[in-house]
Write a protein that holds these residues in place. Sequence first.
Motif, PDB file in Angstrom:
ATOM      1  N   TYR A   8       0.449  -1.625  -0.277  1.00 48.97           N
ATOM      2  CA  TYR A   8      -0.380   0.130   0.260  1.00 48.97           C
ATOM      3  C   TYR A   8       0.730   1.550  -0.054  1.00 48.97           C
ATOM      4  N   THR A   9       0.376   2.324  -0.703  1.00 49.27           N
ATOM      5  CA  THR A   9       1.408   3.243  -0.778  1.00 49.27           C
ATOM      6  C   THR A   9       0.246   4.220  -0.324  1.00 49.27           C
ATOM      7  N   VAL A  33     -12.627 -15.151   9.802  1.00 47.70           N
ATOM      8  CA  VAL A  33     -13.268 -15.936   8.414  1.00 47.70           C
ATOM      9  C   VAL A  33     -12.572 -16.843   7.734  1.00 47.70           C
ATOM     10  N   GLY A  34     -11.697 -17.177   8.196  1.00 52.27           N
ATOM     11  CA  GLY A  34     -10.707 -18.427   7.877  1.00 52.27           C
ATOM     12  C   GLY A  34      -9.185 -18.383   6.950  1.00 52.27           C
ATOM     13  N   MET A  35      -8.790 -16.612   7.263  1.00 49.33           N
ATOM     14  CA  MET A  35      -7.841 -16.496   6.544  1.00 49.33           C
ATOM     15  C   MET A  35      -6.762 -15.679   7.812  1.00 49.33           C
ATOM     16  N   ARG A  36      -5.699 -16.086   7.077  1.00 50.43           N
ATOM     17  CA  ARG A  36      -4.202 -15.967   8.071  1.00 50.43           C
ATOM     18  C   ARG A  36      -3.793 -14.752   7.501  1.00 50.43           C
ATOM     19  N   VAL A  37      -3.471 -13.227   8.905  1.00 51.54           N
ATOM     20  CA  VAL A  37      -2.678 -12.459   8.414  1.00 51.54           C
ATOM     21  C   VAL A  37      -1.193 -12.953   9.036  1.00 51.54           C
ATOM     22  N   THR A  38      -0.400 -13.090   7.734  1.00 54.02           N
ATOM     23  CA  THR A  38       0.683 -13.320   8.217  1.00 54.02           C
ATOM     24  C   THR A  38       1.939 -12.696   8.758  1.00 54.02           C
ATOM     25  N   GLY A  39       1.559 -11.570   7.716  1.00 55.28           N
ATOM     26  CA  GLY A  39       2.481 -10.689   8.061  1.00 55.28           C
ATOM     27  C   GLY A  39       2.672  -9.613   8.147  1.00 55.28           C
ATOM     28  N   THR A  40       2.879  -8.605   8.756  1.00 49.17           N
ATOM     29  CA  THR A  40       2.767  -7.264   8.404  1.00 49.17           C
ATOM     30  C   THR A  40       3.755  -6.049   8.974  1.00 49.17           C
ATOM     31  N   PHE A  41       4.084  -5.349   7.771  1.00 51.20           N
ATOM     32  CA  PHE A  41       5.194  -4.282   7.875  1.00 51.20           C
ATOM     33  C   PHE A  41       5.625  -3.275   7.906  1.00 51.20           C
ATOM     34  N   ARG A  42       6.487  -2.535   8.121  1.00 53.41           N
ATOM     35  CA  ARG A  42       6.465  -0.976   7.406  1.00 53.41           C
ATOM     36  C   ARG A  42       7.081  -0.932   6.502  1.00 53.41           C
ATOM     37  N   VAL A  43       7.522  -0.622   5.587  1.00 55.05           N
ATOM     38  CA  VAL A  43       8.731  -1.136   4.011  1.00 55.05           C
ATOM     39  C   VAL A  43       9.697   0.187   4.983  1.00 55.05           C
ATOM     40  N   GLN A  44      11.159  -0.235   5.182  1.00 53.16           N
ATOM     41  CA  GLN A  44      11.938   0.021   5.527  1.00 53.16           C
ATOM     42  C   GLN A  44      12.771   1.664   4.723  1.00 53.16           C
ATOM     43  N   ASP A  45      13.249   2.095   5.045  1.00 52.91           N
ATOM     44  CA  ASP A  45      12.939   3.846   3.981  1.00 52.91           C
ATOM     45  C   ASP A  45      11.990   4.106   3.130  1.00 52.91           C
ATOM     46  N   ALA A  46      11.692   3.747   3.293  1.00 47.73           N
ATOM     47  CA  ALA A  46       9.635   4.061   2.333  1.00 47.73           C
ATOM     48  C   ALA A  46       8.242   4.225   3.946  1.00 47.73           C
ATOM     49  N   PHE A  50       3.335   0.461   3.207  1.00 47.71           N
ATOM     50  CA  PHE A  50       2.813  -0.403   4.215  1.00 47.71           C
ATOM     51  C   PHE A  50       2.905  -1.456   3.275  1.00 47.71           C
ATOM     52  N   ALA A  51       3.834  -2.803   4.180  1.00 48.42           N
ATOM     53  CA  ALA A  51       2.983  -4.158   2.763  1.00 48.42           C
ATOM     54  C   ALA A  51       2.620  -5.744   4.052  1.00 48.42           C
ATOM     55  N   TRP A  52       1.891  -6.180   3.195  1.00 49.11           N
ATOM     56  CA  TRP A  52       0.853  -7.370   4.326  1.00 49.11           C
ATOM     57  C   TRP A  52       1.182  -8.368   3.787  1.00 49.11           C
ATOM     58  N   LEU A  53       1.018  -9.731   4.518  1.00 47.02           N
ATOM     59  CA  LEU A  53       0.976 -10.770   3.350  1.00 47.02           C
ATOM     60  C   LEU A  53       0.110 -11.940   4.205  1.00 47.02           C
ATOM     61  N   ARG A  54      -1.444 -12.011   3.301  1.00 45.05           N
ATOM     62  CA  ARG A  54      -2.558 -12.729   4.002  1.00 45.05           C
ATOM     63  C   ARG A  54      -2.539 -14.153   2.791  1.00 45.05           C
ATOM     64  N   ALA A  55      -3.317 -14.782   4.353  1.00 44.80           N
ATOM     65  CA  ALA A  55      -3.124 -16.642   3.857  1.00 44.80           C
ATOM     66  C   ALA A  55      -3.913 -16.942   3.543  1.00 44.80           C
ATOM     67  N   GLU A 204      12.845  -7.001  -7.775  1.00 43.71           N
ATOM     68  CA  GLU A 204      12.527  -5.690  -6.888  1.00 43.71           C
ATOM     69  C   GLU A 204      12.770  -6.330  -5.384  1.00 43.71           C
ATOM     70  N   ARG A 205      12.916  -5.607  -4.811  1.00 37.49           N
ATOM     71  CA  ARG A 205      13.479  -6.406  -2.668  1.00 37.49           C
ATOM     72  C   ARG A 205      12.760  -5.367  -2.334  1.00 37.49           C
ATOM     73  N   LEU A 206      12.175  -6.028  -1.540  1.00 35.94           N
ATOM     74  CA  LEU A 206      11.638  -5.198   0.232  1.00 35.94           C
ATOM     75  C   LEU A 206      12.106  -5.167   1.013  1.00 35.94           C
ATOM     76  N   LEU A 207      13.070  -4.275   2.197  1.00 34.49           N
ATOM     77  CA  LEU A 207      12.941  -4.958   3.176  1.00 34.49           C
ATOM     78  C   LEU A 207      11.983  -4.631   4.145  1.00 34.49           C
ATOM     79  N   LEU A 208      11.974  -5.385   5.139  1.00 37.21           N
ATOM     80  CA  LEU A 208      10.205  -5.169   5.651  1.00 37.21           C
ATOM     81  C   LEU A 208      10.286  -5.298   6.951  1.00 37.21           C
ATOM     82  N   ARG A 209       9.934  -4.692   7.897  1.00 38.26           N
ATOM     83  CA  ARG A 209      10.115  -4.295   9.062  1.00 38.26           C
ATOM     84  C   ARG A 209       8.675  -4.692   9.589  1.00 38.26           C
ATOM     85  N   PRO A 210       8.977  -6.167  10.875  1.00 38.73           N
ATOM     86  CA  PRO A 210       7.384  -6.247  11.188  1.00 38.73           C
ATOM     87  C   PRO A 210       6.822  -5.226  12.384  1.00 38.73           C
TER      88      PRO A 210
END
Length: 217
Positions: A8-9, A33-46, A50-55, A204-210
């Motif tokens: 997300y921007t 409701v059946g999904m998994r919020v796997t990871g939530t992150f601040r994108v370093q140096d940006a 905000f980035a996140w992974l949902r499963a 593309e390389r994202l540096l992600l701070r949990p």
Amino acid sequence: MIYELRQYTLLPGRRDTLIELFEREFVETQEAVGMRVTGTFRVQDAPDRFAWLRAYPSMPARKDALEAFYGGPVWRANRDAANATMIDSDDVLLLHSVGAEPPAWERPPAGATEPPPSLYAATIYHVEDGFSAFFAREVAPVLAEAGVPPVACLETEHSENNFPRLPIRTGENVFVWFARFDPAGEEREVDLPMLKERLTAAPERLLLRPTARSAMR
């Protein structure tokens, strides 16, 4: 497993507002409701990313879970506040796991504010079909030898988007691998010359701070 890597921007200065709302209102309610919020992150140096992974267990489960959440009372009550932080939320890769799943720890309770000291590097390669076997055979051993083993590998899921209300990136074939560094200061890249003829576009390389409540810690 099916995954979405969502980037997300946000409007300037609104990232912490979204994270506080997200971690209070949108974690347990999505998982209920059946999904998994796997990871939530601040994108370093940006500072406005905000980035996140949902499963999801499967594509049919994805459809059911998204219909339940986005048609439910929690999203209706909080969507205006969430959307008010955003410029763009359509940068989404639909993926499935190849080998190891993304790691997950026990999530801290609601109200936690202290993020872990770790950092994840998510590298996105644009590739042809069959790349995952090459990566496992030729690349992963080099990374492991260098002390940067992949902790998860994902590749494009080519199923039709069965919840078109939320767009995904189409017309791409990608391979995404994650490395974990703890502490974050150990972050480094590994020279991988064998990739030169294998990539169809620049990586593309994202540096992600949990964030404080991220399950990937």
